[in-house]
Design a protein around this motif. Structure first.
Motif, mmCIF file in Angstrom:
data_model
loop_
_atom_site.group_PDB
_atom_site.id
_atom_site.type_symbol
_atom_site.label_atom_id
_atom_site.label_comp_id
_atom_site.label_asym_id
_atom_site.label_seq_id
_atom_site.Cartn_x
_atom_site.Cartn_y
_atom_site.Cartn_z
ATOM 1 N N ALA A 75 60.472 -19.896 114.598
ATOM 2 C CA ALA A 75 61.146 -19.754 115.925
ATOM 3 C C ALA A 75 59.431 -20.025 116.498
ATOM 4 N N LYS A 76 58.514 -19.515 116.063
ATOM 5 C CA LYS A 76 57.211 -19.265 115.808
ATOM 6 C C LYS A 76 56.392 -20.716 115.745
ATOM 7 N N ASN A 77 57.028 -21.436 115.161
ATOM 8 C CA ASN A 77 56.369 -22.431 114.714
ATOM 9 C C ASN A 77 54.847 -21.835 113.171
ATOM 10 N N THR A 78 55.824 -20.705 112.607
ATOM 11 C CA THR A 78 54.501 -20.438 112.163
ATOM 12 C C THR A 78 54.022 -19.721 110.592
ATOM 13 N N VAL A 79 53.393 -20.480 110.090
ATOM 14 C CA VAL A 79 53.089 -19.987 108.619
ATOM 15 C C VAL A 79 52.627 -18.429 108.532
ATOM 16 N N TYR A 80 52.402 -18.175 107.299
ATOM 17 C CA TYR A 80 52.083 -17.097 107.193
ATOM 18 C C TYR A 80 51.639 -16.674 105.552
ATOM 19 N N LEU A 81 49.938 -16.477 105.432
ATOM 20 C CA LEU A 81 49.786 -16.007 104.043
ATOM 21 C C LEU A 81 48.942 -14.664 104.268
ATOM 22 N N GLN A 82 49.812 -13.403 103.522
ATOM 23 C CA GLN A 82 49.374 -12.461 103.646
ATOM 24 C C GLN A 82 48.886 -12.332 102.459
ATOM 25 N N MET A 83 47.114 -11.872 102.470
ATOM 26 C CA MET A 83 46.346 -11.557 101.257
ATOM 27 C C MET A 83 45.922 -9.860 101.472
ATOM 28 N N ASN A 84 46.654 -9.320 99.850
ATOM 29 C CA ASN A 84 46.067 -8.258 99.608
ATOM 30 C C ASN A 84 45.362 -8.160 98.551
ATOM 31 N N SER A 85 44.537 -7.238 97.475
ATOM 32 C CA SER A 85 44.423 -6.581 96.481
ATOM 33 C C SER A 85 43.213 -7.793 96.378
ATOM 34 N N LEU A 86 42.442 -8.573 97.568
ATOM 35 C CA LEU A 86 41.511 -9.563 97.859
ATOM 36 C C LEU A 86 40.441 -9.146 96.173
ATOM 37 N N LYS A 87 39.981 -10.728 96.050
ATOM 38 C CA LYS A 87 39.096 -10.365 94.412
ATOM 39 C C LYS A 87 37.461 -11.366 94.898
ATOM 40 N N LEU A 88 36.711 -11.424 94.498
ATOM 41 C CA LEU A 88 35.246 -12.238 95.057
ATOM 42 C C LEU A 88 35.842 -13.520 94.735
ATOM 43 N N GLU A 89 36.844 -13.626 93.944
ATOM 44 C CA GLU A 89 37.288 -15.296 93.701
ATOM 45 C C GLU A 89 37.604 -15.958 94.357
ATOM 46 N N ASP A 90 38.452 -14.736 95.735
ATOM 47 C CA ASP A 90 38.991 -15.196 96.694
ATOM 48 C C ASP A 90 38.358 -15.981 98.029
ATOM 49 N N THR A 91 37.148 -15.597 97.757
ATOM 50 C CA THR A 91 36.449 -16.433 98.850
ATOM 51 C C THR A 91 36.804 -17.845 98.984
ATOM 52 N N ALA A 92 36.513 -18.935 99.560
ATOM 53 C CA ALA A 92 37.083 -19.828 99.793
ATOM 54 C C ALA A 92 37.455 -20.445 101.143
ATOM 55 N N VAL A 93 37.690 -21.470 101.878
ATOM 56 C CA VAL A 93 38.375 -21.994 102.947
ATOM 57 C C VAL A 93 39.083 -21.960 102.650
ATOM 58 N N TYR A 94 40.486 -21.468 103.369
ATOM 59 C CA TYR A 94 42.203 -21.688 103.488
ATOM 60 C C TYR A 94 42.390 -22.984 104.386
ATOM 61 N N TYR A 95 43.572 -23.659 103.757
ATOM 62 C CA TYR A 95 43.726 -24.766 104.991
ATOM 63 C C TYR A 95 45.079 -24.320 104.570
ATOM 64 N N CYS A 96 45.896 -24.669 106.000
ATOM 65 C CA CYS A 96 47.624 -24.430 105.697
ATOM 66 C C CYS A 96 47.519 -26.664 105.840
ATOM 67 N N ALA A 97 49.188 -26.674 105.370
ATOM 68 C CA ALA A 97 49.344 -28.071 105.684
ATOM 69 C C ALA A 97 50.999 -27.943 105.114
ATOM 70 N N ALA A 98 51.617 -29.261 106.033
ATOM 71 C CA ALA A 98 52.854 -29.707 105.757
ATOM 72 C C ALA A 98 53.314 -30.372 105.377
ATOM 73 N N ALA A 99 54.546 -30.796 104.681
ATOM 74 C CA ALA A 99 54.730 -31.598 103.678
ATOM 75 C C ALA A 99 56.279 -31.832 104.519
ATOM 76 N N SER A 100 56.227 -33.158 103.800
ATOM 77 C CA SER A 100 57.902 -33.468 104.364
ATOM 78 C C SER A 100 59.067 -33.601 102.810
#
Length: 124
Positions: A75-100
């Motif tokens: 309804a909000k045209n929105t996707v979420y990514l809840q990230m818990n217990s983050l680690k040093l190796e999670d450091t990055a640029v995060y991208y969302c993408a759409a697939a048919s």
């Protein structure tokens, strides 16, 4: 054409949490499966998580299972990514993408549209 805009990145300490959001420019509920990828400096873009058009099916990379949760609000045209217990190796640029198609969702080539990314930095 679908435009995707990510937000919610930032600096967080190890063990902390962040919630990323990705807003689509138009209705995506019955049109696109959605995915999250990430790319760290000097590394290739890698799959993080994906969710089907309805939201009933999800897929996760093994290294985020139990820590990250993908969800969507059509309804909000929105996707979420809840990230818990983050680690040093999670450091990055995060991208969302759409697939048919809900197929081979871990492959970047399956996704036709990409956002510009949001930086997530995890510090010790």
């Amino acid at each position: 054409q679908v435009q995707l805009v990510e937000s919610g990145g930032g600096l967080v300490e190890t063990g902390g949490s962040l919630r990323l959001s990705c807003v689509a420019s138009r209705r995506t509920s019955s049109d696109y499966a959605m995915g999250w990828f990430r790319q760290a400096p000097g590394k290739e873009r890698e799959f993080v998580a994906a969710i089907s058009r309805s939201g009933h099916s999800t897929n996760y990379a093994s290294f985020v299972k139990g820590r990250f949760t993908i969800s969507r609000d059509n309804a909000k045209n929105t996707v979420y990514l809840q990230m818990n217990s983050l680690k040093l190796e999670d450091t990055a640029v995060y991208y969302c993408a759409a697939a048919s198609l809900w197929s081979n969702t871990a492959l970047p080539m399956q996704y036709a549209y990409w956002g510009q990314g949001t930086q997530v930095t995890v510090s010790s």
